[in-house]
Design a protein around this motif. Structure first.
Motif, PDB file in Angstrom:
ATOM      1  N   SER A 225       0.830  -1.206   0.000  1.00  0.00           N
ATOM      2  CA  SER A 225       0.000   0.000   0.000  1.00  0.00           C
ATOM      3  C   SER A 225       0.865   1.258   0.000  1.00  0.00           C
ATOM      4  O   SER A 225       0.507   2.263  -0.622  1.00  0.00           O
ATOM      5  CB  SER A 225      -0.982   0.004   1.174  1.00  0.00           C
TER       6      SER A 225
ATOM      7  N   GLU B 198       1.731   1.913  -3.528  1.00  0.00           N
ATOM      8  CA  GLU B 198       0.604   2.474  -4.288  1.00  0.00           C
ATOM      9  C   GLU B 198       0.518   3.977  -4.081  1.00  0.00           C
ATOM     10  O   GLU B 198       0.298   4.737  -5.041  1.00  0.00           O
ATOM     11  CB  GLU B 198      -0.704   1.803  -3.883  1.00  0.00           C
TER      12      GLU B 198
ATOM     13  N   ASP C  81      -9.805   6.557  -2.604  1.00  0.00           N
ATOM     14  CA  ASP C  81     -10.064   5.120  -2.711  1.00  0.00           C
ATOM     15  C   ASP C  81      -8.986   4.306  -1.999  1.00  0.00           C
ATOM     16  O   ASP C  81      -9.293   3.346  -1.282  1.00  0.00           O
ATOM     17  CB  ASP C  81     -10.153   4.686  -4.177  1.00  0.00           C
ATOM     18  N   LEU C  82      -7.725   4.687  -2.194  1.00  0.00           N
ATOM     19  CA  LEU C  82      -6.640   4.000  -1.502  1.00  0.00           C
ATOM     20  C   LEU C  82      -6.762   4.157   0.012  1.00  0.00           C
ATOM     21  O   LEU C  82      -6.526   3.208   0.773  1.00  0.00           O
ATOM     22  CB  LEU C  82      -5.282   4.525  -1.976  1.00  0.00           C
ATOM     23  N   THR C  83      -7.156   5.339   0.447  1.00  0.00           N
ATOM     24  CA  THR C  83      -7.309   5.589   1.873  1.00  0.00           C
ATOM     25  C   THR C  83      -8.464   4.778   2.445  1.00  0.00           C
ATOM     26  O   THR C  83      -8.375   4.237   3.553  1.00  0.00           O
ATOM     27  CB  THR C  83      -7.505   7.096   2.140  1.00  0.00           C
ATOM     28  N   ARG C  84      -9.547   4.656   1.693  1.00  0.00           N
ATOM     29  CA  ARG C  84     -10.656   3.803   2.129  1.00  0.00           C
ATOM     30  C   ARG C  84     -10.192   2.360   2.293  1.00  0.00           C
ATOM     31  O   ARG C  84     -10.616   1.658   3.215  1.00  0.00           O
ATOM     32  CB  ARG C  84     -11.822   3.884   1.144  1.00  0.00           C
ATOM     33  N   GLY C  85      -9.302   1.929   1.400  1.00  0.00           N
ATOM     34  CA  GLY C  85      -8.736   0.585   1.519  1.00  0.00           C
ATOM     35  C   GLY C  85      -7.947   0.419   2.811  1.00  0.00           C
ATOM     36  O   GLY C  85      -8.042  -0.616   3.479  1.00  0.00           O
TER      37      GLY C  85
ATOM     38  N   ARG D  11     -10.496   0.056   5.583  1.00  0.00           N
ATOM     39  CA  ARG D  11     -11.101  -1.278   5.605  1.00  0.00           C
ATOM     40  C   ARG D  11     -10.145  -2.302   6.213  1.00  0.00           C
ATOM     41  O   ARG D  11     -10.549  -3.153   7.010  1.00  0.00           O
ATOM     42  CB  ARG D  11     -11.501  -1.708   4.195  1.00  0.00           C
ATOM     43  N   ASP D  12      -8.870  -2.220   5.836  1.00  0.00           N
ATOM     44  CA  ASP D  12      -7.874  -3.146   6.381  1.00  0.00           C
ATOM     45  C   ASP D  12      -7.720  -2.972   7.885  1.00  0.00           C
ATOM     46  O   ASP D  12      -7.637  -3.958   8.623  1.00  0.00           O
ATOM     47  CB  ASP D  12      -6.510  -2.951   5.695  1.00  0.00           C
TER      48      ASP D  12
END
Length: 95
Positions: A26, A29, A54-58, A61-62
């Motif tokens: 990440s 990314e 979107d990457l931050t939302r990922g 979620r993690d």
């Protein structure tokens, strides 16, 4: 806001997100998106901001899946602040 300021600010946000990324994948990314952002024309910046969110939302979620509420809170706060910046810079429209 000038184009250079917007690019610089978005790049700073991406660097900060890269620094808190829990995995090498990440972090890479965010680093890749940061490089793209720094070379992007103004017209591409809304897409870059959306990708950053979107990457931050990922990340969120993690963290939630791992039960790491401290990381989740920090990441969610950063996501909200990034979105506020993107709206103020007219990269995104406020819902």
């Amino acid at each position: 806001m000038t184009q250079q300021y917007i690019i610089g600010e978005l790049s700073l946000w991406l660097a900060q997100l890269q620094a808190i990324a829990p995995s090498q994948g990440s972090a890479c990314e965010f680093a890749r998106l940061r490089l793209e952002t720094e070379a992007a024309p103004l017209e591409a910046l809304p897409n870059m901001a959306l990708r950053a969110l979107d990457l931050t939302r990922g990340l969120c979620r993690d963290s939630l899946a791992r039960g790491d509420l401290r990381a989740l809170t920090h990441q969610a706060t950063m996501a909200a602040e990034l979105r506020e910046f993107a709206v103020a810079a007219s990269l995104l429209v406020e819902d």
